[in-house]
Design a protein around this motif. Sequence first.
Motif, PDB file in Angstrom:
ATOM      1  N   GLU A 136     -80.708 -22.013  46.276  1.00  0.00           N
ATOM      2  CA  GLU A 136     -79.730 -22.151  45.199  1.00  0.00           C
ATOM      3  C   GLU A 136     -79.519 -23.614  44.802  1.00  0.00           C
ATOM      4  OE1 GLU A 136     -76.311 -19.727  45.543  1.00  0.00           O
ATOM      5  OE2 GLU A 136     -75.230 -20.753  43.941  1.00  0.00           O
ATOM      6  N   ALA A 140     -82.086 -19.436  43.304  1.00  0.00           N
ATOM      7  CA  ALA A 140     -81.121 -18.488  43.882  1.00  0.00           C
ATOM      8  C   ALA A 140     -81.672 -17.073  43.953  1.00  0.00           C
ATOM      9  CB  ALA A 140     -79.803 -18.509  43.120  1.00  0.00           C
ATOM     10  N   ALA A 141     -82.868 -16.959  44.524  1.00  0.00           N
ATOM     11  CA  ALA A 141     -83.473 -15.641  44.675  1.00  0.00           C
ATOM     12  C   ALA A 141     -82.898 -14.908  45.888  1.00  0.00           C
ATOM     13  CB  ALA A 141     -84.983 -15.766  44.826  1.00  0.00           C
ATOM     14  N   LEU A 142     -82.219 -15.646  46.766  1.00  0.00           N
ATOM     15  CA  LEU A 142     -81.761 -15.064  48.032  1.00  0.00           C
ATOM     16  C   LEU A 142     -80.256 -15.149  48.168  1.00  0.00           C
ATOM     17  CD1 LEU A 142     -84.064 -17.263  50.246  1.00  0.00           C
ATOM     18  CD2 LEU A 142     -84.650 -15.047  49.298  1.00  0.00           C
ATOM     19  N   ASN A 143     -79.727 -14.285  49.009  1.00  0.00           N
ATOM     20  CA  ASN A 143     -78.341 -14.426  49.430  1.00  0.00           C
ATOM     21  C   ASN A 143     -78.106 -13.532  50.637  1.00  0.00           C
ATOM     22  OD1 ASN A 143     -75.594 -15.167  49.472  1.00  0.00           O
ATOM     23  ND2 ASN A 143     -75.616 -15.344  47.250  1.00  0.00           N
ATOM     24  N   PHE A 144     -76.904 -13.652  51.184  1.00  0.00           N
ATOM     25  CA  PHE A 144     -76.543 -12.753  52.266  1.00  0.00           C
ATOM     26  C   PHE A 144     -76.254 -11.391  51.687  1.00  0.00           C
ATOM     27  CE2 PHE A 144     -75.396 -16.805  54.248  1.00  0.00           C
ATOM     28  CZ  PHE A 144     -76.049 -16.643  55.452  1.00  0.00           C
ATOM     29  N   THR A 199     -82.908 -10.283  49.453  1.00  0.00           N
ATOM     30  CA  THR A 199     -83.030 -10.442  48.009  1.00  0.00           C
ATOM     31  C   THR A 199     -82.223  -9.341  47.333  1.00  0.00           C
ATOM     32  OG1 THR A 199     -85.015  -9.098  48.134  1.00  0.00           O
ATOM     33  CG2 THR A 199     -85.306 -11.464  48.218  1.00  0.00           C
ATOM     34  N   PRO A 200     -81.813  -9.533  46.077  1.00  0.00           N
ATOM     35  CA  PRO A 200     -81.010  -8.515  45.412  1.00  0.00           C
ATOM     36  C   PRO A 200     -81.716  -7.159  45.426  1.00  0.00           C
ATOM     37  CG  PRO A 200     -81.079 -10.498  44.084  1.00  0.00           C
ATOM     38  CD  PRO A 200     -82.028 -10.705  45.223  1.00  0.00           C
ATOM     39  N   GLN A 240     -82.847  -5.543  47.697  1.00  0.00           N
ATOM     40  CA  GLN A 240     -83.960  -5.541  48.661  1.00  0.00           C
ATOM     41  C   GLN A 240     -85.320  -5.376  47.996  1.00  0.00           C
ATOM     42  OE1 GLN A 240     -80.744  -4.565  50.054  1.00  0.00           O
ATOM     43  NE2 GLN A 240     -81.459  -3.138  51.613  1.00  0.00           N
ATOM     44  N   GLU A 241     -85.410  -5.874  46.785  1.00  0.00           N
ATOM     45  CA  GLU A 241     -86.682  -5.779  46.080  1.00  0.00           C
ATOM     46  C   GLU A 241     -87.373  -7.139  46.115  1.00  0.00           C
ATOM     47  OE1 GLU A 241     -85.596  -4.594  42.210  1.00  0.00           O
ATOM     48  OE2 GLU A 241     -85.173  -2.523  42.786  1.00  0.00           O
TER      49      GLU A 241
END
Lengths: 156, 244
Positions: B142, B148-152, B163-164, B166-167
């Motif tokens: 981010e 910002a392809a990732l997050n918790f 990833t949003p 899980q894709e």
Amino acid sequence: MDTAKVEAIITKHNGDATALLAIMQDIQAEENYLPRDAVEHVAKKLGIPISRIYSMATFFESFHLEPRGKHICTVCMGTACHVRGAQRLVEQLERDLKVMSGGTSEDGLFTLEEVNCVGACALGPLVIIDGKYHGNTTSAKISKVVTGMQKEEGGK
Amino acid sequence: MTVEITINGVKAKAEKGESLLEVIRKYGFDVPSLCHHHAVEPCGSCRVCLVSVTDNGRTKLAASCNYKVREGLDITTDSEEIRRNRAMVLELMLAESNAPAIQKLAAEYGVTSSRFETEESKALAAERDGCILCGLCVRVCEEVVEVAALNFKGRGDKRDVGTPYQETPQNCIACGACAYVCPTDCIGFVEENGVRKLKKWNRELPILKDDAGRPVGPQFQLFYFTQKAGLPADFYKKGGGPAR
């Protein structure tokens, strides 16, 4: 979800990215869940990464990413309700609605959920159907309510 | 504003509000850390960088990475108490992670097995490939890469990095910054047969070759770079960028 509706909700919050949580709640109030197209629209409009919205939506138990039924049936499983037989209510509702707790019936009409405490212990055991509180209920009483609703839906 | 603090009895100068860990390291003292990287905002999630801070006569143990430096702090970076607390943090971490880097750091603190290990924790460790949920990959993606392809996702024992939906993240440029900063090396960065893979995010991107036939980087990443830097579209194709 209708883009115009999402737009209206965003406008209501002045397109403010810090109001994301409130926007998500408003969308869920409309649709009973967070439709993916709405999430993507909000992300684009507010300039927030989708990953952050997804993260928030999975953090809070109250958000749902999968479609839910037209009617939401929530059984309180807090200590007070539990000792007064909330588990039996869940089992009764599972039979009546033909859906396992946590799921949505095949016709998409009912979602059955458990919640750990709604803070209305004096009313226990308690079932909330579409925001209406059915306190001091029994499996017979609650069964009557939902079968009545089923008939109403079937009659349409 | 410059302030003066004491680190292990040594007078040190620092900027007010600076990360205490960075100042300690600048003065040559060794403090371990897992979730910290100078390129991103500190978040204090791993807790192994804890030190003893005396501020206004009060002493407490605090994670140094996100502790903001103030005038007159008195810091101790090593003591029996500090080592004991770091050992406890690492023992807890070891129950949920089988990463060699965690095992190595824990061993330095005398922790070789964890009393908190259960069948469940072992299954969790296997599922997460040793990830300790420090969030460095999330922050770097981010803040540095600005993708910002990732997050918790989730929370509590269900918390995970992903990833949003899980894709495979379509905005991931496979730059590998997440794999580079990861303290447990759990992301799985590989390049083979002209394709770069990030196993954890299930992202695969073909690598562009320049006109001289030399591999440069994933096409989508180079496209992102040219867009961001306002370079001509064929900049890398024509052999631009750092010398190869």
